[in-house]
Scaffold this motif. Structure first.
Motif, PDB file in Angstrom:
ATOM      1  N   PRO A 239       6.602   9.522   2.914  1.00 27.63           N
ATOM      2  CA  PRO A 239       5.292   9.796   3.150  1.00 27.63           C
ATOM      3  C   PRO A 239       4.121   9.225   2.508  1.00 27.63           C
ATOM      4  N   GLY A 240       3.302   8.622   3.083  1.00 26.18           N
ATOM      5  CA  GLY A 240       2.177   8.279   1.888  1.00 26.18           C
ATOM      6  C   GLY A 240       2.396   6.587   1.470  1.00 26.18           C
ATOM      7  N   GLN A 241       3.855   6.301   1.501  1.00 27.16           N
ATOM      8  CA  GLN A 241       3.999   5.042   0.696  1.00 27.16           C
ATOM      9  C   GLN A 241       4.428   3.916   1.694  1.00 27.16           C
ATOM     10  N   LEU A 242       5.072   4.397   2.760  1.00 33.69           N
ATOM     11  CA  LEU A 242       5.424   3.323   3.917  1.00 33.69           C
ATOM     12  C   LEU A 242       4.565   3.681   4.886  1.00 33.69           C
ATOM     13  N   ILE A 243       3.826   2.492   5.421  1.00 35.12           N
ATOM     14  CA  ILE A 243       3.008   2.724   6.749  1.00 35.12           C
ATOM     15  C   ILE A 243       3.063   1.810   7.755  1.00 35.12           C
ATOM     16  N   PHE A 244       2.876   2.217   9.209  1.00 37.74           N
ATOM     17  CA  PHE A 244       2.906   1.409  10.278  1.00 37.74           C
ATOM     18  C   PHE A 244       1.436   0.681  10.717  1.00 37.74           C
ATOM     19  N   ASP A 245       1.467  -0.540  10.845  1.00 40.58           N
ATOM     20  CA  ASP A 245      -0.077  -1.214  10.783  1.00 40.58           C
ATOM     21  C   ASP A 245       0.291  -2.278  11.732  1.00 40.58           C
ATOM     22  N   ARG A 246      -0.383  -2.076  13.020  1.00 45.49           N
ATOM     23  CA  ARG A 246      -0.298  -3.420  13.875  1.00 45.49           C
ATOM     24  C   ARG A 246       0.973  -4.074  14.027  1.00 45.49           C
ATOM     25  N   ASN A 247       2.236  -3.213  14.388  1.00 38.04           N
ATOM     26  CA  ASN A 247       3.264  -3.724  14.504  1.00 38.04           C
ATOM     27  C   ASN A 247       4.163  -4.470  13.400  1.00 38.04           C
ATOM     28  N   ARG A 248       3.597  -3.879  12.120  1.00 38.55           N
ATOM     29  CA  ARG A 248       4.312  -4.281  10.851  1.00 38.55           C
ATOM     30  C   ARG A 248       4.391  -3.043  10.094  1.00 38.55           C
ATOM     31  N   LEU A 249       5.439  -3.040   9.321  1.00 40.23           N
ATOM     32  CA  LEU A 249       5.712  -1.927   8.428  1.00 40.23           C
ATOM     33  C   LEU A 249       5.267  -2.611   7.008  1.00 40.23           C
ATOM     34  N   LYS A 250       4.604  -1.742   6.233  1.00 41.90           N
ATOM     35  CA  LYS A 250       4.088  -2.031   5.104  1.00 41.90           C
ATOM     36  C   LYS A 250       4.383  -0.783   3.925  1.00 41.90           C
ATOM     37  N   ILE A 251       3.949  -1.298   2.758  1.00 39.66           N
ATOM     38  CA  ILE A 251       3.719  -0.174   1.698  1.00 39.66           C
ATOM     39  C   ILE A 251       2.467  -0.159   1.507  1.00 39.66           C
ATOM     40  N   SER A 252       1.846   1.162   1.236  1.00 43.56           N
ATOM     41  CA  SER A 252       0.530   1.769   1.163  1.00 43.56           C
ATOM     42  C   SER A 252       0.076   1.106   0.005  1.00 43.56           C
ATOM     43  N   LYS A 253      -1.156   0.937  -0.320  1.00 44.49           N
ATOM     44  CA  LYS A 253      -1.811   0.648  -1.559  1.00 44.49           C
ATOM     45  C   LYS A 253      -1.298   1.468  -2.641  1.00 44.49           C
ATOM     46  N   SER A 254      -1.281   2.853  -2.448  1.00 50.28           N
ATOM     47  CA  SER A 254      -0.803   3.531  -3.598  1.00 50.28           C
ATOM     48  C   SER A 254       0.742   3.380  -3.797  1.00 50.28           C
ATOM     49  N   GLY A 255       1.440   3.171  -2.923  1.00 47.63           N
ATOM     50  CA  GLY A 255       2.989   2.617  -3.043  1.00 47.63           C
ATOM     51  C   GLY A 255       3.276   1.456  -3.913  1.00 47.63           C
ATOM     52  N   MET A 256       2.150   0.477  -3.504  1.00 49.42           N
ATOM     53  CA  MET A 256       2.305  -0.841  -4.307  1.00 49.42           C
ATOM     54  C   MET A 256       2.388  -0.473  -5.776  1.00 49.42           C
ATOM     55  N   ASP A 257       1.819   0.311  -6.655  1.00 46.26           N
ATOM     56  CA  ASP A 257       1.894   0.673  -8.070  1.00 46.26           C
ATOM     57  C   ASP A 257       3.226   1.257  -8.302  1.00 46.26           C
ATOM     58  N   PHE A 258       4.177   1.645  -7.607  1.00 47.94           N
ATOM     59  CA  PHE A 258       5.465   2.116  -7.804  1.00 47.94           C
ATOM     60  C   PHE A 258       6.361   1.468  -6.901  1.00 47.94           C
TER      61      PHE A 258
END
Ligand code: SF4
Length: 363
Positions: free
Chosen positions: A323-342
């Protein structure tokens, strides 16, 4: 293509590189043979990026690089290629590089401060870099500057110097790596982990303020100048690695060449590939690799791509697990901005076998 030669050795060096140049000629002959072997195996494939890295490719006579590129051109079908070569700031033959068709340079500055450079035995000074950058700019528009954070003697002031230099020259691309040493090395005791994290955060935030997009964990570019070659690694696309310790990914086969120069020369001269590691990935392994590489990108990975590798994959379940680290965005799976740091810890947790088995239904 890996050119494993450097005129001197930096104190933090963890790469396969040799200061003895007596085998340069036989090594390049083998690189050319390996190119031929791959072209026989794959046919005249289309190639749109070439990357010549090291080591320090600019430390070997340019004629070798020229022969290598001509060989690639002859055996493959180059389509509007991005051709990058890594250079040291002591280099000056930019017109010659341009004439070879090279259109992107990567300059290893590492720090814009002479005390830091000296502390890690780099051969160049900031003055050398300035001379090289200004010389290169007359011929090349697409230039990357490499920085390393966490070097001995680094301070807030030296980070500010790095940023001032970026602001002055506005290179199209900047790479910022955190020093990582995996072997026994005397400078390990001089690394200040807490300050490294703070310096990295300052550098990253300021680069973004200067208009650089952090499109990958360690890579920043001005609009339109992402590194096409490295994007292939992060998209887990196909590429062929040539030379000692080079790795490749070809139609779900993953390989790494031997890391000993003499062994490499011996194997290639006997007509065999110089694999130290060779493995045919299953779809599950391809999925793990794709997630590990693609989630390093701010754009993440298309769900369609993941579904192709694992039709039963439940992406929502995976997101719920982080939660808060992986996100779903326009048919893509991404790491959130805060997740990038870890990202390092996060990526290993995401590709943990048990985690993935739970979201793919054991496929
Ligand atoms: S230039 Fe790179 S490869 Fe060569 S010694 Fe320094 S760190 Fe190692």
């Amino acid at each position: 293509m890996h050119i494993p030669f450097c005129k001197s050795r930096c104190s933090y060096c963890d790469f396969v590189s040799y200061t003895d140049f007596s085998h340069v000629e036989s090594y390049f002959n083998c690189l050319n043979k390996e190119i031929e072997m791959w072209s026989k195996l794959l046919g005249k494939q289309k190639i749109d990026t070439v990357y010549i890295g090291g080591g320090t490719p600019s430390d070997v006579p340019i004629e070798y690089i020229s022969k290598l590129l001509k060989n690639v051109e002859k055996r493959f079908h180059l389509v509007d290629p991005e051709i990058t070569v890594e250079i040291n700031p002591n280099f000056s033959r930019f017109a010659d590089l341009k004439n070879l068709g090279i259109n992107r340079l990567s300059i290893g500055l590492q720090a814009a401060d002479d005390t830091v450079l000296k502390a890690v035995s780099r051969r160049h000074s900031v003055y050398d870099f300035r001379k090289a950058y200004e010389g290169a700019s007359a011929y090349f528009d697409n230039v990357n500057i490499d920085f390393i954070i966490g070097l001995p003697q680094e301070s807030r002031q030296t980070i500010t110097r790095n940023l001032e230099l970026v602001e002055q020259y506005r290179p199209k691309h900047v790479s910022v790596y955190i020093l990582e040493i995996h072997t026994e090395n005397a400078i390990v005791s001089q690394i200040d982990q807490d300050n490294t994290a703070i310096h990295h955060e300052i550098f990253v935030n300021e680069l973004e303020r200067l208009g650089y997009e952090r499109y990958e964990i360690s890579n920043f570019s001005l609009p339109g100048y992402r590194c096409k070659h490295n994007l292939k690694y992060w998209h887990n696309d196909d590429y062929v690695g040539i030379g000692v310790s080079a790795g490749g990914h070809v139609k779900s086969k993953r390989y790494v060449n031997v890391s000993n120069l003499h062994r490499y020369i011996e194997m290639i001269n006997s007509g065999e590939f110089a694999f130290e590691y060779f493995h045919e990935n299953s779809s599950f392994e391809e999925l793990r690799e794709t997630l590990f590489m693609s989630l390093r990108l701010c754009d993440g990975v298309e769900i369609r791509r993941l579904k192709k590798l694992s039709p039963k994959m439940n992406v929502y379940r995976l997101i719920e697990m982080f939660p808060g680290q992986l996100i779903f965005d326009r048919n893509r799976l991404k790491i959130s901005k805060s997740g990038m740091d870890f990202s390092c810890t996060l990526l290993s947790e995401i590709i943990d076998k048990d985690t993935l088995l739970r979201v793919t239904g054991g496929e």
